[in-house]
Design a protein around this motif. Structure first.
Motif, PDB file in Angstrom:
ATOM      1  N   ILE A  30     -21.798  52.242  16.850  1.00 19.69           N
ATOM      2  CA  ILE A  30     -23.094  52.834  16.520  1.00 19.69           C
ATOM      3  C   ILE A  30     -23.634  53.582  17.731  1.00 19.69           C
ATOM      4  O   ILE A  30     -23.091  53.486  18.835  1.00 19.69           O
ATOM      5  CB  ILE A  30     -24.103  51.779  16.014  1.00 19.69           C
ATOM      6  N   ARG A  31     -24.716  54.319  17.516  1.00 16.26           N
ATOM      7  CA  ARG A  31     -25.289  55.155  18.567  1.00 16.26           C
ATOM      8  C   ARG A  31     -26.806  54.969  18.604  1.00 16.26           C
ATOM      9  O   ARG A  31     -27.572  55.792  18.097  1.00 16.26           O
ATOM     10  CB  ARG A  31     -24.943  56.638  18.320  1.00 16.26           C
ATOM     11  N   CYS A  32     -27.237  53.861  19.181  1.00  9.47           N
ATOM     12  CA  CYS A  32     -28.671  53.596  19.284  1.00  9.47           C
ATOM     13  C   CYS A  32     -29.332  54.664  20.144  1.00  9.47           C
ATOM     14  O   CYS A  32     -28.832  55.004  21.230  1.00  9.47           O
ATOM     15  CB  CYS A  32     -28.913  52.225  19.906  1.00  9.47           C
ATOM     16  N   ALA A  33     -30.461  55.175  19.678  1.00 11.18           N
ATOM     17  CA  ALA A  33     -31.140  56.245  20.400  1.00 11.18           C
ATOM     18  C   ALA A  33     -31.596  55.801  21.779  1.00 11.18           C
ATOM     19  O   ALA A  33     -31.705  56.610  22.703  1.00 11.18           O
ATOM     20  CB  ALA A  33     -32.345  56.732  19.584  1.00 11.18           C
ATOM     21  N   TYR A  34     -31.849  54.507  21.945  1.00 12.63           N
ATOM     22  CA  TYR A  34     -32.340  53.994  23.226  1.00 12.63           C
ATOM     23  C   TYR A  34     -31.238  53.319  24.052  1.00 12.63           C
ATOM     24  O   TYR A  34     -31.525  52.635  25.025  1.00 12.63           O
ATOM     25  CB  TYR A  34     -33.484  52.998  23.017  1.00 12.63           C
ATOM     26  N   CYS A  35     -29.985  53.485  23.676  1.00 11.83           N
ATOM     27  CA  CYS A  35     -28.884  52.824  24.374  1.00 11.83           C
ATOM     28  C   CYS A  35     -28.970  53.077  25.880  1.00 11.83           C
ATOM     29  O   CYS A  35     -29.066  54.220  26.326  1.00 11.83           O
ATOM     30  CB  CYS A  35     -27.542  53.337  23.851  1.00 11.83           C
ATOM     31  N   GLY A 105     -24.140  42.871  15.213  1.00 10.79           N
ATOM     32  CA  GLY A 105     -23.702  42.376  13.910  1.00 10.79           C
ATOM     33  C   GLY A 105     -23.115  43.428  12.994  1.00 10.79           C
ATOM     34  O   GLY A 105     -22.757  43.112  11.855  1.00 10.79           O
ATOM     35  N   VAL A 106     -22.970  44.665  13.458  1.00 13.12           N
ATOM     36  CA  VAL A 106     -22.534  45.748  12.565  1.00 13.12           C
ATOM     37  C   VAL A 106     -21.077  45.620  12.149  1.00 13.12           C
ATOM     38  O   VAL A 106     -20.661  46.212  11.145  1.00 13.12           O
ATOM     39  CB  VAL A 106     -22.770  47.134  13.190  1.00 13.12           C
ATOM     40  N   ASN A 138     -33.716  49.872   6.251  1.00 12.91           N
ATOM     41  CA  ASN A 138     -32.337  50.360   6.308  1.00 12.91           C
ATOM     42  C   ASN A 138     -32.253  51.840   6.677  1.00 12.91           C
ATOM     43  O   ASN A 138     -31.449  52.232   7.532  1.00 12.91           O
ATOM     44  CB  ASN A 138     -31.645  50.112   4.963  1.00 12.91           C
ATOM     45  N   GLU A 139     -33.057  52.678   6.040  1.00  9.72           N
ATOM     46  CA  GLU A 139     -32.998  54.123   6.310  1.00  9.72           C
ATOM     47  C   GLU A 139     -33.484  54.455   7.712  1.00  9.72           C
ATOM     48  O   GLU A 139     -32.906  55.303   8.405  1.00  9.72           O
ATOM     49  CB  GLU A 139     -33.810  54.893   5.264  1.00  9.72           C
ATOM     50  N   LYS A 140     -34.524  53.781   8.153  1.00 12.33           N
ATOM     51  CA  LYS A 140     -35.027  54.023   9.504  1.00 12.33           C
ATOM     52  C   LYS A 140     -34.043  53.499  10.549  1.00 12.33           C
ATOM     53  O   LYS A 140     -33.936  54.053  11.651  1.00 12.33           O
ATOM     54  CB  LYS A 140     -36.400  53.385   9.679  1.00 12.33           C
ATOM     55  N   CYS A 141     -33.323  52.453  10.193  1.00  9.91           N
ATOM     56  CA  CYS A 141     -32.280  51.953  11.078  1.00  9.91           C
ATOM     57  C   CYS A 141     -31.164  52.998  11.226  1.00  9.91           C
ATOM     58  O   CYS A 141     -30.630  53.197  12.318  1.00  9.91           O
ATOM     59  CB  CYS A 141     -31.708  50.644  10.531  1.00  9.91           C
ATOM     60  N   LYS A 142     -30.843  53.675  10.133  1.00 11.65           N
ATOM     61  CA  LYS A 142     -29.833  54.741  10.196  1.00 11.65           C
ATOM     62  C   LYS A 142     -30.272  55.846  11.141  1.00 11.65           C
ATOM     63  O   LYS A 142     -29.475  56.364  11.929  1.00 11.65           O
ATOM     64  CB  LYS A 142     -29.595  55.322   8.798  1.00 11.65           C
ATOM     65  N   SER A 143     -31.551  56.215  11.069  1.00 13.85           N
ATOM     66  CA  SER A 143     -32.066  57.263  11.954  1.00 13.85           C
ATOM     67  C   SER A 143     -32.034  56.824  13.417  1.00 13.85           C
ATOM     68  O   SER A 143     -31.787  57.627  14.312  1.00 13.85           O
ATOM     69  CB  SER A 143     -33.505  57.625  11.562  1.00 13.85           C
ATOM     70  N   LEU A 144     -32.270  55.543  13.646  1.00 19.93           N
ATOM     71  CA  LEU A 144     -32.354  55.024  15.005  1.00 19.93           C
ATOM     72  C   LEU A 144     -30.986  54.769  15.624  1.00 19.93           C
ATOM     73  O   LEU A 144     -30.807  54.947  16.835  1.00 19.93           O
ATOM     74  CB  LEU A 144     -33.159  53.714  15.000  1.00 19.93           C
ATOM     75  N   THR A 145     -30.019  54.373  14.795  1.00 22.29           N
ATOM     76  CA  THR A 145     -28.728  53.926  15.341  1.00 22.29           C
ATOM     77  C   THR A 145     -27.511  54.645  14.775  1.00 22.29           C
ATOM     78  O   THR A 145     -26.407  54.466  15.294  1.00 22.29           O
ATOM     79  CB  THR A 145     -28.528  52.427  15.077  1.00 22.29           C
ATOM     80  N   GLY A 146     -27.698  55.408  13.693  1.00 22.01           N
ATOM     81  CA  GLY A 146     -26.554  56.038  13.045  1.00 22.01           C
ATOM     82  C   GLY A 146     -25.919  55.153  11.990  1.00 22.01           C
ATOM     83  O   GLY A 146     -24.953  55.547  11.331  1.00 22.01           O
ATOM     84  N   ALA A 147     -26.435  53.942  11.819  1.00 21.94           N
ATOM     85  CA  ALA A 147     -25.895  53.007  10.818  1.00 21.94           C
ATOM     86  C   ALA A 147     -27.039  52.212  10.219  1.00 21.94           C
ATOM     87  O   ALA A 147     -28.056  51.964  10.868  1.00 21.94           O
ATOM     88  CB  ALA A 147     -24.879  52.063  11.452  1.00 21.94           C
TER      89      ALA A 147
END
Length: 241
Positions: A30-35, A105-106, A138-147
């Motif tokens: 995944i690609r968390c925006a704040y990684c 957990g992904v 779920n949708e906001k999680c996709k925007s934040l992390t790509g998943a």
């Protein structure tokens, strides 16, 4: 068997109970925006080690851990290399080492018998999971992390149903997951779990920005402020941290 390791930290104090030997695994799906570890994201790279080699490195520090410390695997996403982590923990448990996995957990797929079996085998050796809930929507999680968050929430329930201790970690990002409605829904989910031993609110920070510059990649949350002390305390109150 080989695992690919990015780096090691000998005396970690924020990755589980006590003093920890921390192993940063290479690669994350995944690609968390704040990684703040973008250098661990790519699966190409890292240094190959056998489980025994990593265990030998860690055990040199065993005398410093006391009765509470141990070994934590993080990343990257350590469970993207779940077979290696399982074997590493199996070796460490022979030396009575407390084993902890810091994960999103992904990698857990409740609809895959193979995935469930692999994660269940890991539970034989893991003592604690630090589980990151990125966003309860779920949708906001996709925007934040790509998943999305379905695998993460399913993994939380999996740990709860199997009696495995977990700490919930929540990175608080202003304007993204710090509003009372989102926090309230997250708290409701956390309360549904039976084995949560601790909730940690981790204020968003920008200490990893320099790594993006060094890697020549744009920082996704450019201009996002760090949360105020009041915001952090509000999140702790709602989430029960």
């Amino acid at each position: 068997m080989e695992g690919f390791v990015h780096s090691f930290e000998s005396f970690g104090t924020v990755d589980g109970p006590g003093i920890r030997y921390v192993i940063f695994m290479q690669g994350c799906p995944i690609r968390c925006a704040y990684c703040h570890n973008p250098d661990t994201r790519e699966f190409s790279g890292g240094t190959p080690y056998s489980p025994e080699q990593v265990a030998q490195r860690a055990l040199k520090y065993k005398n410093y851990w006391g009765t509470r410390g141990g070994v934590t695997v993080t990343g990257g996403e350590p469970l993207a290399q779940i077979d290696f982590i399982t074997e590493l923990f199996a070796v460490l448990k022979q030396k009575n080492v407390h084993c902890c996995a810091d994960t999103s957990g992904v990698t857990y797929n409740p609809n895959s018998a193979e995935s469930v079996a692999k994660h269940k085998r890991l539970l034989q050796y893991a003592d604690l999971f630090l589980l990151d809930i990125k966003h309860i929507d779920n949708e906001k999680c996709k925007s934040l992390t790509g998943a999305g968050n379905k695998n993460t929430l399913a993994f939380a329930n999996f740990l709860s149903q199997n009696g495995k201790d977990m700490w919930i970690r929540y990175v608080l990002v202003p304007g993204i997951n710090d509003d009372d409605i989102t926090l309230g829904h997250t708290a409701e989910f956390i309360r549904s779990l039976k084995t949560v031993r601790k909730v940690e609110v981790l204020p968003y920070h920008t200490m990893g920005v320099v790594k993006y510059k060094n890697l020549g990649i744009p920082y996704p949350l450019e201009g996002t402020p760090v949360p105020t002390e009041q915001s952090v305390e509000n999140a702790k109150r709602i989430l029960g941290a």
